[in-house]
Write an enzyme that holds these catalytic residues in place. Structure first.
Site, mmCIF file in Angstrom:
data_model
loop_
_atom_site.group_PDB
_atom_site.id
_atom_site.type_symbol
_atom_site.label_atom_id
_atom_site.label_comp_id
_atom_site.label_asym_id
_atom_site.label_seq_id
_atom_site.Cartn_x
_atom_site.Cartn_y
_atom_site.Cartn_z
ATOM 1 N N ASP A 151 -11.377 6.825 -1.738
ATOM 2 C CA ASP A 151 -12.210 5.742 -2.262
ATOM 3 C C ASP A 151 -13.059 6.176 -3.450
ATOM 4 O O ASP A 151 -13.400 5.357 -4.308
ATOM 5 C CB ASP A 151 -13.167 5.226 -1.181
ATOM 6 C CG ASP A 151 -12.468 4.515 -0.041
ATOM 7 O OD1 ASP A 151 -11.689 3.592 -0.321
ATOM 8 O OD2 ASP A 151 -12.705 4.871 1.129
ATOM 9 N N ASP A 193 -5.893 5.787 -3.652
ATOM 10 C CA ASP A 193 -6.065 4.618 -2.777
ATOM 11 C C ASP A 193 -5.216 3.518 -3.390
ATOM 12 O O ASP A 193 -5.591 2.931 -4.409
ATOM 13 C CB ASP A 193 -7.521 4.182 -2.676
ATOM 14 C CG ASP A 193 -7.733 3.168 -1.550
ATOM 15 O OD1 ASP A 193 -6.742 2.558 -1.111
ATOM 16 O OD2 ASP A 193 -8.890 2.982 -1.121
ATOM 17 N N GLU A 195 -4.123 7.468 1.165
ATOM 18 C CA GLU A 195 -4.722 6.909 2.375
ATOM 19 C C GLU A 195 -3.699 6.670 3.468
ATOM 20 O O GLU A 195 -3.990 6.837 4.652
ATOM 21 C CB GLU A 195 -5.407 5.579 2.035
ATOM 22 C CG GLU A 195 -5.966 4.860 3.247
ATOM 23 C CD GLU A 195 -6.582 3.514 2.906
ATOM 24 O OE1 GLU A 195 -7.176 2.917 3.819
ATOM 25 O OE2 GLU A 195 -6.456 3.069 1.767
ATOM 26 N N ASP A 215 0.828 -1.208 0.000
ATOM 27 C CA ASP A 215 0.000 0.000 0.000
ATOM 28 C C ASP A 215 0.864 1.260 0.000
ATOM 29 O O ASP A 215 0.712 2.159 -0.837
ATOM 30 C CB ASP A 215 -0.859 0.040 1.276
ATOM 31 C CG ASP A 215 -2.187 -0.659 1.138
ATOM 32 O OD1 ASP A 215 -2.988 -0.237 0.310
ATOM 33 O OD2 ASP A 215 -2.412 -1.628 1.886
ATOM 34 N N THR A 247 -7.948 -3.988 1.045
ATOM 35 C CA THR A 247 -6.706 -4.589 1.533
ATOM 36 C C THR A 247 -6.930 -5.960 2.151
ATOM 37 O O THR A 247 -6.121 -6.872 1.980
ATOM 38 C CB THR A 247 -6.029 -3.656 2.564
ATOM 39 O OG1 THR A 247 -5.925 -2.341 2.015
ATOM 40 C CG2 THR A 247 -4.645 -4.146 2.917
ATOM 41 N N ILE A 265 -4.191 0.382 -2.602
ATOM 42 C CA ILE A 265 -4.822 -0.938 -2.693
ATOM 43 C C ILE A 265 -6.135 -0.853 -1.927
ATOM 44 O O ILE A 265 -6.148 -0.897 -0.701
ATOM 45 C CB ILE A 265 -3.944 -2.065 -2.111
ATOM 46 C CG1 ILE A 265 -2.645 -2.203 -2.897
ATOM 47 C CG2 ILE A 265 -4.707 -3.399 -2.136
ATOM 48 C CD1 ILE A 265 -1.719 -3.306 -2.376
ATOM 49 N N ASP A 266 -7.226 -0.696 -2.661
ATOM 50 C CA ASP A 266 -8.537 -0.707 -2.018
ATOM 51 C C ASP A 266 -8.966 -2.164 -1.850
ATOM 52 O O ASP A 266 -8.746 -2.982 -2.739
ATOM 53 C CB ASP A 266 -9.554 0.047 -2.883
ATOM 54 C CG ASP A 266 -10.888 0.202 -2.179
ATOM 55 O OD1 ASP A 266 -10.894 0.689 -1.040
ATOM 56 O OD2 ASP A 266 -11.912 -0.177 -2.766
#
Length: 372
Positions: A305, A161, A84, A59, A166, A163-164
């Protein structure tokens, strides 16, 4: 750099999204490496919906790589590239390390070795992906348009974002819904989200959404699905030409924690619904016309997001709206991305969201949702 020599921001973001996907796949391909990369988020960073939330080095590394690459090409945007994750890690020796992309591969490797407490091969593999030259090409990418010469890059900001979903990325367990093509959990739910917005108006104008695990080529081998959209006053373009699932069926998608009374109201309007993970993934299902509506009544999504999918939906004639404000005012209130000076709650979509591709459907929907 003159306007005629300016790099194409959309192309840069697509290549960044593919580099992010490469990093995500590299981390995910090796279970030992993946176990090294997971660090539980601090209490202040954790998402209240989950008992445990995680940040991974993947991330943070993706986020810092995108900031580094875009900032190098568009220095006027550098201070408005937000993500994020905090770049700060505590390694197994208890040392605090800030993840940063170095000027060369050896610098980045040294930084990652400090985070990974001496795992040289893992650090080297990740640094190699960070500094690899990426030029994503795909038959589904479409024609990348030239951006308007008058575009003011100093007025643009970015939400990332990296890695949405996770938790899905870490577990990798896939469960299917009753609707073909829509998974409830699994790697299909993982997305990389890069959204560009105007700093003066807060309006999202360019979005890139990548699914690092969108196409399964072989056992543990994947390639990306890539979606983009531009909605500027003088340019609207996208690569999201999809046929609707079935004009005689209405489908909505929700988080599994959605309130039962809201689900009932959708049932009353004749909707079927699916439950799935990942805010970016659920918004993507609206973009691809697999569902008509994505609604989340809780304040558990953030600007990172929604910025990218909202820009794409705007290019398609849709949008992402503030759920609470829209229901209260009985009119559509689009999300905006105006930066605040202090506090962290401005990053949250505090009163929920509604994502639609057909804005005309909102009038009936809002009237039903506003019923006492």
């Amino acid at each position: 750099m003159g306007s005629e020599d300016k790099a194409n921001l959309l192309r840069v973001l697509i290549n960044c999204a593919e580099k992010a996907a490469n990093i995500a796949r590299t981390c995910r391909a090796n279970e030992q490496l993946l176990s090294l990369l997971v660090q539980e988020k601090s209490e202040g960073e954790a998402n209240e919906r989950f008992e445990h939330d995680f940040k991974t080095l993947a991330d943070v590394l993706i986020q810092e790589t995108i900031k580094h690459e875009v900032g190098a090409v568009f220095p006027e945007m550098k201070d408005a590239i937000l993500g994020e994750e905090s770049p700060n890690f505590t390694n197994k020796l208890g040392e605090s390390v800030t993840v940063a992309v170095g000027a060369c591969e050896s610098d980045t490797t040294a930084c990652l070795e400090a985070v990974l407490s001496g795992h040289e091969s893992a650090a080297s593999a990740l640094a190699d992906e960070v500094h690899r030259v990426v030029n994503f090409e795909s038959g589904t990418l479409g024609d990348i348009p030239e951006l308007p010469e008058e575009l003011d890059y100093a007025n643009l900001g970015i939400w990332i974002d990296p890695i949405d979903a996770t938790a899905e990325y870490i577990s990798g367990d896939t469960m299917f819904t009753n609707f073909p093509g829509i998974t409830s959990t699994g790697l299909d739910c993982v997305t990389v989200l890069i959204g560009v917005y105007e700093r003066d108006t807060g309006i999202p104008v360019i979005g890139v959404v990548a699914q690092p695990f969108g196409n399964k080529l072989d056992e543990h081998v994947y390639s990306s699905s890539m979606f983009w959209g531009i909605c500027l006053p003088s340019l609207q373009a996208h690569n999201c030409n999809f046929e609707a699932r079935d004009e005689h069926r209405q489908l909505a998608i929700f988080s599994s924690s959605e309130q039962s009374d809201i689900l009932q109201r959708f049932l009353d309007l004749g909707y079927e619904f699916a439950f799935s993970a990942g805010a970016g993934h659920k918004a993507l299902k609206v973009i691809t016309r697999e569902v008509e509506v994505y609604l989340l009544s809780k304040g558990s999504t953030f600007k990172w997001d929604t910025c990218a999918p909202q820009a794409i939906l705007r290019a398609l004639g849709g949008d992402v709206f503030d759920y609470g404000a829209s229901v209260a005012e009985l009119k559509t209130v689009p999300l905006k991305y105006l930066m605040q000076d202090s506090g962290s709650d401005w990053k949250r979509n505090a009163t929920g969201i509604i994502a639609v591709r057909n804005v005309d459907a909102m009038e009936v929907l809002l009237a039903k949702l506003a019923e006492q």
